[in-house]
Scaffold this motif. Structure first.
Motif, mmCIF file in Angstrom:
data_model
loop_
_atom_site.group_PDB
_atom_site.id
_atom_site.type_symbol
_atom_site.label_atom_id
_atom_site.label_comp_id
_atom_site.label_asym_id
_atom_site.label_seq_id
_atom_site.Cartn_x
_atom_site.Cartn_y
_atom_site.Cartn_z
ATOM 1 N N GLU A 147 0.822 -1.215 0.000
ATOM 2 C CA GLU A 147 0.000 0.000 0.000
ATOM 3 C C GLU A 147 0.854 1.263 0.000
ATOM 4 N N LEU A 148 2.035 1.206 0.589
ATOM 5 C CA LEU A 148 2.934 2.367 0.596
ATOM 6 C C LEU A 148 3.745 2.490 -0.693
ATOM 7 N N GLY A 149 3.718 1.456 -1.528
ATOM 8 C CA GLY A 149 4.474 1.490 -2.773
ATOM 9 C C GLY A 149 5.895 0.996 -2.618
ATOM 10 N N ASN A 150 6.225 0.400 -1.460
ATOM 11 C CA ASN A 150 7.572 -0.115 -1.233
ATOM 12 C C ASN A 150 7.785 -1.507 -1.823
ATOM 13 N N ARG A 151 6.707 -2.211 -2.084
ATOM 14 C CA ARG A 151 6.762 -3.551 -2.683
ATOM 15 C C ARG A 151 5.679 -3.633 -3.748
#
Length: 118
Positions: free
Chosen positions: A38-42
């Motif tokens: 959801e944070l865009g880290n994965r």
């Protein structure tokens, strides 16, 4: 409309009013992985996309592109599913008690609705 898959995943969760923990559990990933997605880290893999679409009746095209309808069928009633799961774990006397209590609560609700109409 949410711009990326990660945004649409969060939107699904919010629409269903489900926590990250419960959502992650239902699609067999960790809460920390879901948070990172959801944070865009994965990035989200194909297996998780398939599980999300199957578990929550989400349209795969909408999840991937944002086009079309969010759900392929009415979204699951997660509160009802949770209640059914709890009910199945109870012994017969508790099931009977819960049914009687539920009928009483429904009667109270209907009485309150009639009062509000008057």
């Amino acid at each position: 409309m949410a711009g990326e898959v990660r945004d649409r995943i969060k939107l699904i969760r919010e629409t269903l009013n489900i926590s990250q923990r419960d959502f992650a559990k239902r699609v067999y990933i960790s809460q920390s992985l879901l948070g990172d997605i959801e944070l865009g880290n994965r990035s989200v893999n194909e297996r998780t996309i398939q599980l999300i679409t199957t578990e929550f009746n989400v349209c795969k095209n909408w999840l991937l592109t944002g086009e079309g309808d969010m759900f392929t069928a009415p979204p699951p009633d997660l509160q009802l599913e949770n209640l059914i799961d709890i009910f199945r774990q109870m012994d017969t006397p508790l099931k009977d008690y819960l049914l009687d209590l539920s009928k009483g609560l429904l009667k109270i609700q209907k009485g309150n609705e009639k009062k509000e109409q008057n």
